[in-house]
Design an enzyme around this catalytic site. Sequence first.
Site, PDB file in Angstrom:
ATOM      1  N   LYS A  83      45.722  25.788   8.689  1.00  0.00           N
ATOM      2  CA  LYS A  83      46.122  25.073   7.470  1.00  0.00           C
ATOM      3  C   LYS A  83      45.525  25.728   6.237  1.00  0.00           C
ATOM      4  CE  LYS A  83      46.945  20.595   9.596  1.00  0.00           C
ATOM      5  NZ  LYS A  83      46.673  19.150   9.546  1.00  0.00           N
ATOM      6  N   GLY A  84      44.313  26.268   6.342  1.00  0.00           N
ATOM      7  CA  GLY A  84      43.662  26.905   5.192  1.00  0.00           C
ATOM      8  C   GLY A  84      42.395  26.170   4.822  1.00  0.00           C
ATOM      9  N   ASP A 115      40.601  37.207  10.068  1.00  0.00           N
ATOM     10  CA  ASP A 115      40.567  35.938   9.348  1.00  0.00           C
ATOM     11  C   ASP A 115      41.271  36.102   8.006  1.00  0.00           C
ATOM     12  OD1 ASP A 115      39.003  34.874  11.346  1.00  0.00           O
ATOM     13  OD2 ASP A 115      37.165  34.798  10.169  1.00  0.00           O
ATOM     14  N   ARG A 121      32.290  25.071   4.645  1.00  0.00           N
ATOM     15  CA  ARG A 121      33.735  24.810   4.706  1.00  0.00           C
ATOM     16  C   ARG A 121      34.023  23.707   5.728  1.00  0.00           C
ATOM     17  NH1 ARG A 121      34.017  30.396   3.717  1.00  0.00           N
ATOM     18  NH2 ARG A 121      34.194  31.005   5.901  1.00  0.00           N
ATOM     19  N   ARG A 122      33.306  23.726   6.842  1.00  0.00           N
ATOM     20  CA  ARG A 122      33.523  22.703   7.876  1.00  0.00           C
ATOM     21  C   ARG A 122      33.060  21.330   7.375  1.00  0.00           C
ATOM     22  NH1 ARG A 122      35.367  26.846   9.220  1.00  0.00           N
ATOM     23  NH2 ARG A 122      37.040  25.804   8.127  1.00  0.00           N
ATOM     24  N   THR A 131      44.789  24.597  15.235  1.00  0.00           N
ATOM     25  CA  THR A 131      44.608  23.327  14.523  1.00  0.00           C
ATOM     26  C   THR A 131      43.990  22.299  15.473  1.00  0.00           C
ATOM     27  OG1 THR A 131      45.724  21.590  13.254  1.00  0.00           O
ATOM     28  CG2 THR A 131      46.975  22.516  15.076  1.00  0.00           C
ATOM     29  N   ARG A 160      47.705  33.962  13.720  1.00  0.00           N
ATOM     30  CA  ARG A 160      46.997  32.707  14.009  1.00  0.00           C
ATOM     31  C   ARG A 160      47.351  31.793  12.832  1.00  0.00           C
ATOM     32  NH1 ARG A 160      41.184  33.153  12.184  1.00  0.00           N
ATOM     33  NH2 ARG A 160      40.827  34.434  14.002  1.00  0.00           N
TER      34      ARG A 160
HETATM   35  P1  FDA Z   1      43.112  18.642   9.594  1.00  0.00           P
HETATM   36  O1  FDA Z   1      42.151  19.080   8.535  1.00  0.00           O
HETATM   37  O2  FDA Z   1      44.278  17.824   9.191  1.00  0.00           O
HETATM   38  O3  FDA Z   1      42.287  17.894  10.705  1.00  0.00           O
HETATM   39  C1  FDA Z   1      42.874  17.273  11.835  1.00  0.00           C
HETATM   40  C2  FDA Z   1      41.779  16.590  12.643  1.00  0.00           C
HETATM   41  O4  FDA Z   1      40.859  17.572  13.149  1.00  0.00           O
HETATM   42  C3  FDA Z   1      40.882  15.639  11.845  1.00  0.00           C
HETATM   43  O5  FDA Z   1      41.445  14.356  11.776  1.00  0.00           O
HETATM   44  C4  FDA Z   1      39.603  15.676  12.660  1.00  0.00           C
HETATM   45  O6  FDA Z   1      39.735  14.885  13.820  1.00  0.00           O
HETATM   46  C5  FDA Z   1      39.524  17.108  13.109  1.00  0.00           C
HETATM   47  N1  FDA Z   1      38.761  17.952  12.159  1.00  0.00           N
HETATM   48  C6  FDA Z   1      39.273  18.893  11.333  1.00  0.00           C
HETATM   49  N2  FDA Z   1      38.288  19.513  10.651  1.00  0.00           N
HETATM   50  C7  FDA Z   1      37.142  18.950  11.042  1.00  0.00           C
HETATM   51  C8  FDA Z   1      35.771  19.160  10.705  1.00  0.00           C
HETATM   52  N3  FDA Z   1      35.412  20.093   9.825  1.00  0.00           N
HETATM   53  N4  FDA Z   1      34.833  18.383  11.311  1.00  0.00           N
HETATM   54  C9  FDA Z   1      35.192  17.450  12.224  1.00  0.00           C
HETATM   55  N5  FDA Z   1      36.476  17.220  12.598  1.00  0.00           N
HETATM   56  C10 FDA Z   1      37.421  17.941  12.017  1.00  0.00           C
HETATM   57  N6  FDA Z   1      40.969  28.820   7.739  1.00  0.00           N
HETATM   58  C11 FDA Z   1      41.181  29.849   6.894  1.00  0.00           C
HETATM   59  O7  FDA Z   1      41.368  29.637   5.702  1.00  0.00           O
HETATM   60  N7  FDA Z   1      41.186  31.138   7.377  1.00  0.00           N
HETATM   61  C12 FDA Z   1      41.009  31.430   8.688  1.00  0.00           C
HETATM   62  O8  FDA Z   1      41.040  32.595   9.081  1.00  0.00           O
HETATM   63  C13 FDA Z   1      40.796  30.342   9.582  1.00  0.00           C
HETATM   64  N8  FDA Z   1      40.597  30.546  10.916  1.00  0.00           N
HETATM   65  C14 FDA Z   1      40.603  29.486  11.792  1.00  0.00           C
HETATM   66  C15 FDA Z   1      40.607  29.701  13.172  1.00  0.00           C
HETATM   67  C16 FDA Z   1      40.754  28.626  14.030  1.00  0.00           C
HETATM   68  C17 FDA Z   1      40.771  28.883  15.511  1.00  0.00           C
HETATM   69  C18 FDA Z   1      40.911  27.300  13.511  1.00  0.00           C
HETATM   70  C19 FDA Z   1      41.134  26.134  14.419  1.00  0.00           C
HETATM   71  C20 FDA Z   1      40.838  27.079  12.156  1.00  0.00           C
HETATM   72  C21 FDA Z   1      40.670  28.152  11.290  1.00  0.00           C
HETATM   73  N9  FDA Z   1      40.619  27.960   9.909  1.00  0.00           N
HETATM   74  C22 FDA Z   1      40.786  29.029   9.065  1.00  0.00           C
HETATM   75  C23 FDA Z   1      40.333  26.608   9.358  1.00  0.00           C
HETATM   76  C24 FDA Z   1      41.605  25.852   9.011  1.00  0.00           C
HETATM   77  O9  FDA Z   1      42.214  26.447   7.899  1.00  0.00           O
HETATM   78  C25 FDA Z   1      41.290  24.388   8.668  1.00  0.00           C
HETATM   79  O10 FDA Z   1      40.447  24.355   7.571  1.00  0.00           O
HETATM   80  C26 FDA Z   1      40.662  23.593   9.801  1.00  0.00           C
HETATM   81  O11 FDA Z   1      41.175  23.991  11.031  1.00  0.00           O
HETATM   82  C27 FDA Z   1      40.935  22.096   9.653  1.00  0.00           C
HETATM   83  O12 FDA Z   1      42.308  21.845   9.679  1.00  0.00           O
HETATM   84  P2  FDA Z   1      43.091  21.212  10.934  1.00  0.00           P
HETATM   85  O13 FDA Z   1      44.222  22.098  11.230  1.00  0.00           O
HETATM   86  O14 FDA Z   1      42.185  20.969  12.050  1.00  0.00           O
HETATM   87  O15 FDA Z   1      43.717  19.889  10.361  1.00  0.00           O
END
Ligand code: FDA
Length: 282
Positions: free
Chosen positions: A162-163, A109, A263-264, A201, A159
């Site tokens: 976005k962060g 991570d 964070r979520r 994502t 992997r």
């Molecule tokens: P974005 O935030 O734009 O969300 C797109 C859509 O996804 C939203 O419109 C909604 O529908 C859905 N969604 C996203 N987050 C949600 C939530 N919390 N609750 C409900 N729905 C939600 N970060 C990091 O800093 N270090 C790491 O090592 C990792 N590892 C990691 C592994 C995996 C497999 C994933 C998918 C994500 C991570 N992350 C992470 C988290 C990542 O940085 C980011 O914060 C989240 O994935 C949310 O960003 P999205 O790419 O989903 O896009």
Amino acid sequence: MKFPLFLARRFVAGEHLQDALRVAREFKAKAIFVTLDHLGEDVTNRQKARRATAVYLHILDVLHRERSQADISIKLSQIGLALDKKLALQHAMQIVQRGKRYGVMVEIDMESSRYTDDTLDIFFRLMKKHKNTMVALQAYLHRSMDDAVQIVKRRGAIRLVKGGYKEPPTLAFKKKEDTNKNYRKIMKLFLKKGRFLAIATHDEKIVREAQSFIKKNKISTKKYMFQMLYGIRRDLQEELAREGYHVRVYVPYGTEWFPYYWRRIRERKENFFFVLRHLFRR
Ligand code: FDA
């Protein structure tokens, strides 16, 4: 105040390895793979860091015994990085070596920016000896494109996320569009160069763009997978798996779930209302 686990249930499989294994079996039935994360971070005590490492070694033994196809993901600050970089490297090396013996990928991570340099340095050292490791790269950081280029040069795998941490504007893009633009650029760089990429994502627009780019450029299925978090966009996870894509869901479990859970919650304002509604109902 200690938050009750039922609030986090949507995002966390449970407190025990058995909970994570049950979830892994449910996903397997849907042709979805998992990456297990034993929650914990920012450990500032050597004994705790050693224990966290032993837990991961045990998880790997159990996965092997159960013939599970799960991979694991580790946080370097859980196994000593907050204390001593050498210690974290030693621990990570043990975990990656054990993973190699069983054919398990050990994902790393990416945490807050105070750990970025050390995390990448440790990743490069691990990678030199073992190929069963990859690191998360955060598209919101200004530096990530340069890091991506370095990783491609050294034939590493990432992997792409976005962060998820709070970072200052000097280090990270503050506008979503800028992060998304950087995400797309790094994603295409890896796909074009044929270095392995986990497209991690839930952003459906980016997922669709990845699908058409992969199709148009005839990218081999061995060179990418889609990854999502447990509890988010199950519909999309299942749709991709039904279409035959390699989908892996990141499944966290353990008693130290709060920072991950928070964070979520912060990522989406609807999640705040969910928490408030449930707290006041009690
Ligand atoms: P974005 O935030 O734009 O969300 C797109 C859509 O996804 C939203 O419109 C909604 O529908 C859905 N969604 C996203 N987050 C949600 C939530 N919390 N609750 C409900 N729905 C939600 N970060 C990091 O800093 N270090 C790491 O090592 C990792 N590892 C990691 C592994 C995996 C497999 C994933 C998918 C994500 C991570 N992350 C992470 C988290 C990542 O940085 C980011 O914060 C989240 O994935 C949310 O960003 P999205 O790419 O989903 O896009």
